[in-house]
Write an enzyme that holds these catalytic residues in place. Structure first.
Site, short mmCIF file in Angstrom:
data_model
loop_
_atom_site.label_atom_id
_atom_site.label_comp_id
_atom_site.label_asym_id
_atom_site.label_seq_id
_atom_site.Cartn_x
_atom_site.Cartn_y
_atom_site.Cartn_z
N ASN A 1 27.15 113.18 41.99
CA ASN A 1 25.65 111.85 42.64
C ASN A 1 25.70 111.14 41.60
O ASN A 1 25.26 111.26 40.76
CB ASN A 1 25.31 112.82 43.22
CG ASN A 1 24.16 111.85 44.14
OD1 ASN A 1 24.44 111.68 45.44
ND2 ASN A 1 22.78 111.18 43.50
N GLU A 2 25.96 109.96 42.44
CA GLU A 2 26.09 108.25 41.90
C GLU A 2 25.73 108.37 40.06
O GLU A 2 25.54 108.66 39.17
CB GLU A 2 24.62 107.65 42.14
CG GLU A 2 24.05 107.55 43.69
CD GLU A 2 22.67 107.31 43.78
OE1 GLU A 2 22.12 107.58 43.13
OE2 GLU A 2 22.89 106.88 45.17
N ARG B 1 16.96 114.27 36.17
CA ARG B 1 18.44 115.08 36.81
C ARG B 1 19.42 114.16 35.85
O ARG B 1 19.47 113.14 34.81
CB ARG B 1 19.24 114.83 38.31
CG ARG B 1 18.74 112.82 38.06
CD ARG B 1 18.87 112.67 39.98
NE ARG B 1 18.50 111.15 39.90
CZ ARG B 1 19.07 111.27 41.91
NH1 ARG B 1 19.23 111.96 42.23
NH2 ARG B 1 18.42 110.04 41.91
N GLU C 1 24.63 107.13 51.59
CA GLU C 1 22.98 107.18 51.85
C GLU C 1 22.45 106.15 52.02
O GLU C 1 22.35 104.80 52.23
CB GLU C 1 22.40 107.32 50.93
CG GLU C 1 22.23 108.61 49.55
CD GLU C 1 22.11 109.12 48.39
OE1 GLU C 1 21.17 108.20 48.18
OE2 GLU C 1 22.55 109.75 47.69
N TRP D 1 9.68 106.58 43.58
CA TRP D 1 9.39 107.86 43.50
C TRP D 1 7.25 108.02 42.17
O TRP D 1 6.23 108.08 43.21
CB TRP D 1 9.90 107.50 41.53
CG TRP D 1 11.43 108.31 41.77
CD1 TRP D 1 11.75 109.15 42.54
CD2 TRP D 1 12.15 107.85 40.92
NE1 TRP D 1 13.45 108.63 42.72
CE2 TRP D 1 13.65 108.49 41.43
CE3 TRP D 1 12.99 107.01 39.59
CZ2 TRP D 1 15.03 108.28 40.78
CZ3 TRP D 1 13.87 107.50 38.96
CH2 TRP D 1 15.31 107.72 39.96
C1 GAL Z 1 19.86 107.59 45.68
C2 GAL Z 1 20.05 109.41 45.13
C3 GAL Z 1 19.01 110.17 45.88
C4 GAL Z 1 17.96 109.83 46.32
C5 GAL Z 1 17.31 108.68 46.08
C6 GAL Z 1 16.06 107.92 46.16
O1 GAL Z 1 20.71 106.72 44.64
O2 GAL Z 1 21.65 109.30 45.40
O3 GAL Z 1 19.41 111.52 45.35
O4 GAL Z 1 17.92 109.42 44.13
O5 GAL Z 1 18.51 107.45 46.10
O6 GAL Z 1 15.79 107.11 47.17
#
Ligand code: GAL
Length: 669
Positions: free
Chosen positions: A141-142, A103, A303, A311
């Site tokens: 997003n971010e 992404r 979040e 990952w």
């Molecule tokens: C954030 C991101 C999310 C997901 C998450 C995983 O940084 O915005 O989409 O990737 O981390 O912990």
């Protein structure tokens, strides 16, 4: 108050949706954020839009009384777009094009990408801009995360050159400001100026800092493009926000926030590969940054971690109690809504091991119960608590441009901007003094102490504010490497600490950069730190007092006996200068004295126990947060009777808080 989850309807069979919604209701959530990675579903081929999946999901939420925040999907340009328009891809500093496959694979400077972003944003906004369930929008997003803040491609380069033309007007001015006479870099045409791709040595520091500024502004412009497009079609009641991370990116959150209704933040105190969470002070720092981004305005945690993340490598498993603790910590420092990441761990894709409230099996278990407890508690005191006053006594200075300048020239192998910021922020956090993180644009009146960590890249306006603040009776804490550079990243020709020399009543005529394993020692010679010792790491400014009183001296090498900490009375105020990377053991007693003398209220608590007081005389809240995983501690409550609104229990004097315990108390009137 909004408490919700990040949900990905596209990752689950529709037959499961209603069960998810049923459980969400059981949990008590009232909002979901969805759609931020859904572009290939919304626009499966160029110019063909299909919102049927999200229509259905949004309607289901609506029927069940759950509100929706929609993310624009621009963090994930689809495969067809990349194939047909590869020019949208970013390029790294080695000139390597970043591939499709994860992404954030786009450059904000691509005109093609801007156009696609405009169109998908417009289509979404037209579709949902007046949907009753949709309460607001998250752009992308971010931004900038995962190293996507800088791109070094040809289109980026052309835009950088345009930006420089705007900034400098003439090449003469740019050449002079950057000092391009050095190493024969004089530019005679704008298109000779490079983006800072790989070179044998290091680029010109002024070019590097301008490139960071350019990257940050390019992101601001890109965000504005989405905001403008949304505003054309959405109802005014719908908000627009963006979920930031604060990791020293070439991004200026404060500038971008001007275009947002409020900012959001993604709170991950622990992530892939980390054996334990980051320190409580480091989490608090990020919340203070969030609150400071829009000068004190409340923010959303879009979040909030609810399970182990990672990952390829998974990090520490958050312990029972962590969800509540980190939620309460966020709200204590200004978060007004909490959205947990994520509802359920995905069974496929890069983030298979990003766990959520539910794990892969989709069954409600321990984490579900903990979130439920938090939501039930928040129903009792939530709104009043988040609306209560937050007024800080201590301001800590942070300027992203100073952070970038340090990243460009860390000057010591062991210098890390966040660590050094924390070194001088932590004593305030440890004593539960109330802090704001400010930048050069804020006014200083109202604060009692202003701490300015590693003020390397100076801003004239802010230096003037410090002078006025001290003259009027304020206390300023300066640290090593202050006053070195101007805003163009050029070194001052004054004796250090440059324009701050008179204010601090000192001169720094020599300094030493210390590398890994190299330390000097400092010994306190006066005041509260007399007789105390500390390692002196990272950097040593050799201070020559010019009116200031010496509080500590180095005790090793040829500069043994030279001043390391000074205190200067100036006007009605006081200015401290801490010349080295010292330990908390000496910084805390020093700050304790500084706070006592400047009238900053502190609350001494055991290590790892954070206490935050909010509100006014009428309604006062106290959150007590024990970040320690294995021991209970006793905290001395401030004067008065304190009631736990959930259990109705009343506490006074010493109160025990269990390992990872978190409690919110309300003062009895
Ligand atoms: C954030 C991101 C999310 C997901 C998450 C995983 O940084 O915005 O989409 O990737 O981390 O912990």
């Amino acid at each position: 108050m909004y408490i919700g989850v990040d949900y990905y309807p596209e990752q689950w069979p529709k037959t499961r949706w209603s069960e998810d919604v049923r459980m969400m209701k059981e949990l008590g959530i009232n909002v979901v954020r969805i759609a931020e990675f859904g572009w290939s579903l919304m626009e499966p081929e160029e110019g063909k839009y299909d919102f049927s999946l999200y229509d259905e999901a949004i309607d289901l939420f609506h029927k069940n009384g759950i509100d929706v925040v929609l993310g624009t999907p621009t963090a994930t340009p689809p495969a067809w777009m990349v194939k047909k328009y590869p020019e949208i891809l970013p390029v790294d500093e080695n000139g390597v094009t970043i591939s499709f496959g994860a992404r954030r694979h786009y450059t904000v400077n691509s005109a093609t990408y801007q156009e696609f972003s405009r169109k998908i944003t417009a289509e979404m906004a037209k579709r949902y801009g007046s949907h009753t369930a949709v309460i607001g929008w998250q752009t992308d997003n971010e931004y900038g995360h995962e190293k996507s803040d800088r791109s070094y491609g040809d289109e980026d380069r052309a835009r950088f050159q345009d930006w420089l033309k705007e900034e400098y007007g003439t090449l003469e001015k740019l050449n002079e400001t950057w000092g391009t006479v050095f190493w024969s870099q004089t530019y005679t045409e704008w298109d000779q100026i490079p983006v800072p791709r790989k070179v044998y040595q290091e680029h010109n520091p002024s070019l590097l800092l301008d490139f960071d500024r350019f990257c940050a502004e390019a992101y601001n412009r890109y965000n504005r493009l989405q905001v403008d497009e949304l505003k054309k079609h959405i109802e005014e009641r719908q908000f627009i926000t963006h979920n930031f991370v604060y990791t020293g990116l070439a991004l200026n959150q404060k500038e971008m926030a001007k275009d947002l209704d409020f900012i959001s933040f993604d709170n991950y105190p622990v992530w892939g590969g980390l054996p334990e969470p980051i320190t409580p002070a480091n989490i608090a720092r990020q919340h203070d940054l969030c609150r400071g981004t829009k000068s004190g305005k409340g923010y959303w945690v879009m979040e909030e971690l609810s399970g182990a993340q990672g990952w390829g490598r998974i990090g520490y498993l958050p312990r029972p109690g962590h969800i509540q603790l980190w939620t309460y910590q966020a709200i204590s420092r200004g978060a007004e809504a909490i959205v947990y990441f994520r509802w359920r761990a995905a069974r496929f894709g890069t983030e298979e091991f990003c766990h959520g409230i539910l794990d892969h099996d989709g069954k409600p278990k321990r984490k579900f119960e903990e979130v439920k407890r938090v939501i039930d508690n928040m129903k009792v005191f939530g709104d009043e608590w988040i609306e209560s006053d937050y007024k800080a006594d201590v301001a800590v200075y942070h300027d992203p441009e100073n952070d970038w300048a340090w990243q460009i020239q860390p000057q010591s192998e062991v210098f890390n901007y966040v660590d050094e910021f924390l070194r001088f922020y932590e004593p305030a956090h440890a004593m539960n003094a109330k802090t704001d993180i400010i930048s050069d644009v804020e006014e200083l009146d109202g604060y009692k102490v202003v701490v300015v960590p590693v003020y390397f890249l100076t801003k004239n306006g802010f230096t003037d504010k410090l002078k006025q603040f001290a003259a009027a009776g304020g206390t300023v804490v300066l640290t090593y490497r202050s006053g070195v550079k101007d805003r163009f990243n050029v070194v001052t020709d004054q004796t250090l600490p440059g324009d701050l020399s008179e204010l601090a009543g000192i001169e720094v005529n020599e300094y030493e950069s210390l590398q890994s394993g190299q330390i000097n020692r400092v010994e306190g010679t006066a005041g509260p730190i007399e007789g105390m010792t500390s390692d002196a790491a990272v950097w040593c400014d050799l201070i020559d007092p010019a009116g200031a009183e010496v509080l500590a001296e180095y005790s090793d090498t040829f500069y043994s006996g030279t001043a390391a900490i000074t205190k200067n009375r100036t006007g009605k105020g006081t200015v401290y200068y801490i010349g080295s990377g010292l330990d908390q053991e000496i910084l805390r007693p020093l700050y304790r004295e500084i706070f006592a003398q400047s009238g900053v209220p502190v609350l001494e608590t055991p290590e790892g126990v954070e206490v935050l007081r909010r509100g006014d005389r009428e309604t006062e809240f106290l959150s007590v947060l024990n970040h320690n995983t294995d021991s209970a501690y006793t905290v001395e409550l401030p004067e008065g009777e304190w009631k736990d609104p959930v259990t109705e229990e009343v506490y006074q004097g010493p109160m025990e808080v269990g390992a990872l315990g978190s409690i919110v108390l309300r003062k009895k009137s």
